[in-house]
Motif scaffolding. Structure first.
Motif, mmCIF file in Angstrom:
data_model
loop_
_atom_site.group_PDB
_atom_site.id
_atom_site.type_symbol
_atom_site.label_atom_id
_atom_site.label_comp_id
_atom_site.label_asym_id
_atom_site.label_seq_id
_atom_site.Cartn_x
_atom_site.Cartn_y
_atom_site.Cartn_z
ATOM 1 N N HIS A 4 -45.476 9.469 79.107
ATOM 2 C CA HIS A 4 -44.442 8.916 79.989
ATOM 3 C C HIS A 4 -43.133 9.654 79.744
ATOM 4 C CE1 HIS A 4 -41.518 6.025 81.606
ATOM 5 N NE2 HIS A 4 -42.515 5.531 82.317
ATOM 6 N N PRO A 5 -42.291 9.838 80.772
ATOM 7 C CA PRO A 5 -41.031 10.570 80.582
ATOM 8 C C PRO A 5 -40.111 9.985 79.516
ATOM 9 C CG PRO A 5 -41.494 10.315 82.922
ATOM 10 C CD PRO A 5 -42.518 9.496 82.193
ATOM 11 N N LEU A 6 -40.231 8.698 79.229
ATOM 12 C CA LEU A 6 -39.351 8.067 78.237
ATOM 13 C C LEU A 6 -40.060 7.779 76.912
ATOM 14 C CD1 LEU A 6 -37.394 5.494 80.448
ATOM 15 C CD2 LEU A 6 -36.614 7.721 79.640
ATOM 16 N N ALA A 7 -41.264 8.312 76.731
ATOM 17 C CA ALA A 7 -42.027 8.024 75.514
ATOM 18 C C ALA A 7 -41.267 8.485 74.273
ATOM 19 C CB ALA A 7 -43.387 8.709 75.579
ATOM 20 N N GLY A 8 -40.926 7.545 73.405
ATOM 21 C CA GLY A 8 -40.251 7.858 72.151
ATOM 22 C C GLY A 8 -38.775 8.172 72.270
#
Length: 269
Positions: free
Chosen positions: A227-231
């Motif tokens: 996902h683009p916001l992973a982490g």
């Protein structure tokens, strides 16, 4: 009726050039720049907002306030969704839960958005979506003391699977031979709901959280991407919204892929 005669004084060359020199060129230049920049910007925002709405319903409200929220979150996205999450040597087990995966035969689909985060092509026929739902329900039926189904806390709609180690299922048993579970569950985003995956009706893709090693395998074999916001740490949101291993798994393209997706969901548990 005859038109009024022009003021001859204004037409005199000396007076004409004096009026030009008396203009406020700063204001004129500012207005010109505002128009030249503002119009393309408005066109971009309208087109971008339309693309946001076209992704369909998701966890973010489908209105302009939701669009502004997503526009802010874009500032914090990862550079490459195909780079696996960093290995965490404190994770147990270190090697992950998936032994192997076949190579996905199709090329990767086009993916857009943040929330919603969806495929824009390779959307399967309805019967494959229904078969995937049946496969997810079968996991619940086979592990009824460990899993439950319900509406996603991420998406606010759509099928999701939850670990029963939460207030809704206080007497759940832990079947560690099938799933990993308990307080070390890797996705804290939905607090104590225990959501492990959810299915998107619009494109038949899924979101779930995987062990770093499993996420790396899923990505390398072409079954998904991060996902683009992973982490990512988000300023103003109290830190990370999503764990490092939060992954989109692509929609099935044929019946034989349902079993592979089921194995990936089992690893997310």
């Amino acid at each position: 009726m005859a038109a009024p005669a022009p003021d001859e004084a204004l037409l005199h060359p000396d007076n004409f050039f004096s009026s030009i020199l008396s203009l406020n060129w700063g204001q004129l230049l500012g207005s010109t720049l505002a128009i030249s920049v503002g119009l393309p910007l408005c066109r971009f925002v309208l087109r971008d907002y339309s693309n946001f709405l076209a992704l369909g319903p998701g966890g973010t409200p489908s209105n302009f306030v939701g669009y502004l929220r997503i526009s802010y979150l874009r500032l914090f996205t990862i550079e490459d969704p195909f780079t696996p999450p960093p290995a965490n040597h404190l994770e147990r087990p270190v090697s992950g839960f998936l032994c192997e995966l076949p190579k996905r035969p199709q090329p990767r689909p086009s993916v857009a958005g943040i929330a919603p985060h969806r495929q824009t092509n390779q959307k399967p026929p309805k019967y494959l979506y229904q078969l995937l739902r049946i496969a997810l329900y079968s996991l619940v039926s086979a592990n009824s003391k460990l899993l439950r189904s319900g509406n996603s806390c991420f998406e606010k709609h759509g099928l999701a699977l939850f670990l029963c180690l939460c207030p809704q299922c206080p007497d759940a048993e832990c079947h560690t031979e099938l799933f990993h579970s308990g307080p070390t569950h890797m996705n804290p985003t939905c607090k104590d709901t225990g959501e492990i995956c959810h299915l998107h009706p619009s494109d038949s893709s899924m979101h779930l959280t995987l062990h770093p090693a499993d996420a790396a395998l899923v990505i390398s074999q072409g079954w998904g991407e991060r996902h683009p916001l992973a982490g990512c740490a988000i300023l103003g949101f109290g830190g990370r919204l999503l764990p490092e291993g939060f992954v989109m798994v692509y929609a099935p393209q044929e019946v034989g892929q349902i079993g592979v997706l089921k194995d990936i969901v089992r690893a997310a548990g």
